[in-house]
Design an enzyme around this catalytic site. Structure first.
Site, PDB file in Angstrom:
ATOM      1  N   CYS A 113     -31.989 -79.423  -5.496  1.00  0.00           N
ATOM      2  CA  CYS A 113     -33.381 -79.088  -5.838  1.00  0.00           C
ATOM      3  C   CYS A 113     -34.214 -80.368  -5.751  1.00  0.00           C
ATOM      4  O   CYS A 113     -33.733 -81.445  -6.086  1.00  0.00           O
ATOM      5  CB  CYS A 113     -33.509 -78.565  -7.263  1.00  0.00           C
ATOM      6  SG  CYS A 113     -32.365 -77.281  -7.706  1.00  0.00           S
ATOM      7  N   GLY A 145     -20.306 -71.749   6.559  1.00  0.00           N
ATOM      8  CA  GLY A 145     -19.998 -71.055   7.803  1.00  0.00           C
ATOM      9  C   GLY A 145     -18.767 -70.175   7.800  1.00  0.00           C
ATOM     10  O   GLY A 145     -18.305 -69.754   8.864  1.00  0.00           O
TER      11      GLY A 145
HETATM   12  C1  FMN Z   1     -30.921 -67.637   2.094  1.00  0.00           C
HETATM   13  C2  FMN Z   1     -30.110 -68.686   1.384  1.00  0.00           C
HETATM   14  C3  FMN Z   1     -30.371 -68.948   0.040  1.00  0.00           C
HETATM   15  C4  FMN Z   1     -29.625 -69.926  -0.648  1.00  0.00           C
HETATM   16  N1  FMN Z   1     -29.879 -70.160  -1.971  1.00  0.00           N
HETATM   17  C5  FMN Z   1     -29.140 -71.070  -2.659  1.00  0.00           C
HETATM   18  C6  FMN Z   1     -29.342 -71.276  -4.056  1.00  0.00           C
HETATM   19  O1  FMN Z   1     -30.154 -70.617  -4.721  1.00  0.00           O
HETATM   20  N2  FMN Z   1     -28.590 -72.238  -4.677  1.00  0.00           N
HETATM   21  C7  FMN Z   1     -27.633 -72.974  -4.003  1.00  0.00           C
HETATM   22  O2  FMN Z   1     -26.973 -73.816  -4.614  1.00  0.00           O
HETATM   23  N3  FMN Z   1     -27.402 -72.759  -2.684  1.00  0.00           N
HETATM   24  C8  FMN Z   1     -28.131 -71.838  -2.004  1.00  0.00           C
HETATM   25  N4  FMN Z   1     -27.874 -71.615  -0.669  1.00  0.00           N
HETATM   26  C9  FMN Z   1     -26.788 -72.376   0.019  1.00  0.00           C
HETATM   27  C10 FMN Z   1     -25.484 -71.555   0.098  1.00  0.00           C
HETATM   28  O3  FMN Z   1     -25.021 -71.211  -1.183  1.00  0.00           O
HETATM   29  C11 FMN Z   1     -24.385 -72.325   0.869  1.00  0.00           C
HETATM   30  O4  FMN Z   1     -24.113 -73.540   0.181  1.00  0.00           O
HETATM   31  C12 FMN Z   1     -24.767 -72.674   2.302  1.00  0.00           C
HETATM   32  O5  FMN Z   1     -25.559 -71.638   2.864  1.00  0.00           O
HETATM   33  C13 FMN Z   1     -23.552 -72.912   3.207  1.00  0.00           C
HETATM   34  O6  FMN Z   1     -22.715 -71.772   3.277  1.00  0.00           O
HETATM   35  P1  FMN Z   1     -22.821 -70.650   4.451  1.00  0.00           P
HETATM   36  O7  FMN Z   1     -22.880 -71.389   5.747  1.00  0.00           O
HETATM   37  O8  FMN Z   1     -21.615 -69.792   4.289  1.00  0.00           O
HETATM   38  O9  FMN Z   1     -24.093 -69.893   4.187  1.00  0.00           O
HETATM   39  C14 FMN Z   1     -28.610 -70.654   0.037  1.00  0.00           C
HETATM   40  C15 FMN Z   1     -28.343 -70.347   1.396  1.00  0.00           C
HETATM   41  C16 FMN Z   1     -29.073 -69.387   2.061  1.00  0.00           C
HETATM   42  C17 FMN Z   1     -28.749 -69.097   3.520  1.00  0.00           C
END
Ligand code: FMN
Length: 300
Positions: free
Chosen positions: A128, A242
């Site tokens: 944040c 991912g």
């Molecule tokens: C639409 C969206 C909203 C997210 N909101 C948060 C959040 O509120 N807090 C947080 O720590 N990470 C947030 N993330 C990050 C994910 O939790 C994760 O760390 C990141 O997307 C990598 O994983 P992935 O590639 O499987 O999505 C968000 C990701 C996306 C795509």
């Protein structure tokens, strides 16, 4: 066959959970996935007061992933406690609440409000923007990571997971700082900062100009970082970035993650989490693995 894992004294029936912000607070996806099948549900980020989020457009598709600049829109901890915790408590799964804030006091206010509730762990999103540091994320400065970890740990009633940002030169520095501050576990990676330009409109694709890159395209970066951190600290790790299927999840576990979180893939395959639970069991059967814990960090 044992698929149970334990992080900071909390036992999970299996190592599969959701990545914050990609699964609502369970209710939306609960219609499609039996939440009882998951090791845990990680909620979207919650702050001490409601946050409106950023102006739109705030998501854009990329090659093998997406950019988002949602700006941590959330209804605030009061609504969360009243509405979301009772919903999630109906299921036989662990609840991990993701917490965000713009100052240390804001994080602590939320953590203290959650202290009296029936949730299992807190995941602290230190990506944040820190208003006091001119918008630089807490998670990009090891000293800030150690300080905020120590301050939150002193007030938290549940074990805390510090969620690390990949937008640093050496992620082992912030991982060690979180460990020094008293973190109970780490999760990684959050999104990588990126930008997309809309050439027809000749402006930024996102109103925020930059956004967080997630999805299959970031997986090799995430696996590398989980491996580095697993070999730098003693804390258990929730790995993400991912993950699309059980094979991806196993990669993170072999690299050193005790649990895995599924994020962006929920948008293209809402059944992915449950499929991955099943797929990990199939892998264990094929490889004669009796205990999932034998796979954690196996690749050195
Ligand atoms: C639409 C969206 C909203 C997210 N909101 C948060 C959040 O509120 N807090 C947080 O720590 N990470 C947030 N993330 C990050 C994910 O939790 C994760 O760390 C990141 O997307 C990598 O994983 P992935 O590639 O499987 O999505 C968000 C990701 C996306 C795509």
């Amino acid at each position: 066959m044992n698929t149970k894992v334990t992080l900071a004294g909390v036992e999970f029936k299996n190592p599969v959970t959701t990545a914050s912000g990609t699964f609502g607070s369970g209710a939306e996806y609960g219609e499609l996935v039996d939440l009882n099948l998951l090791g845990a549900v990680v909620t979207k980020g919650v702050a001490n007061v409601p946050w409106p989020g950023n102006p739109t457009p705030r998501i854009a598709e990329t090659c093998s992933g997406m950019l988002n600049a949602i700006g941590l829109q959330n209804p605030g901890v009061d609504v969360f406690i009243e509405r979301d915790i009772p919903f999630l408590r109906q299921f036989d799964t662990r609840i991990i609440v993701n917490v965000c804030g713009k100052t240390t006091d804001e994080y602590i206010e939320t953590v203290e409000r959650l202290g009296d509730t029936d949730v299992d762990m807190l995941e602290i999103n230190i990506s944040c923007p820190n208003v006091k540091e001119g918008g630089i994320a807490f998670g990009q400065n090891p000293k800030a990571v150690e300080d905020i970890t120590r301050a939150i740990k002193a007030k938290a009633r549940q074990p805390i997971i510090m969620k690390l940002s990949p937008n640093v030169t050496d992620i082992t520095e912030t991982a060690r700082a979180a460990e020094a501050g008293g973190a109970d576990a780490l999760s990684l990676i959050n999104t990588l900062t990126g930008m997309k330009i809309d050439i027809e409109r000749q402006t930024f694709a996102l109103a925020n100009k930059t956004g967080g890159l997630s999805g299959p395209g970031i997986k090799p970066v995430a696996v590398r970082m989980v491996y580095q951190v697993a070999n730098a600290v003693k804390l258990p790790i929730i790995g993400m970035g991912g993950i699309r299927n059980a094979a991806d999840a196993i990669e993170f576990i072999l690299a050193g993650a005790s649990m895995v979180a599924v994020g962006t893939t929920n948008f293209t395959n809402p059944y992915a989490t449950a499929e991955i639970v099943q797929g990990i069991e199939d892998y264990m059967r094929r490889h004669n693995v009796e205990d999932i814990n034998d796979l954690i960090g196996l690749v050195k």
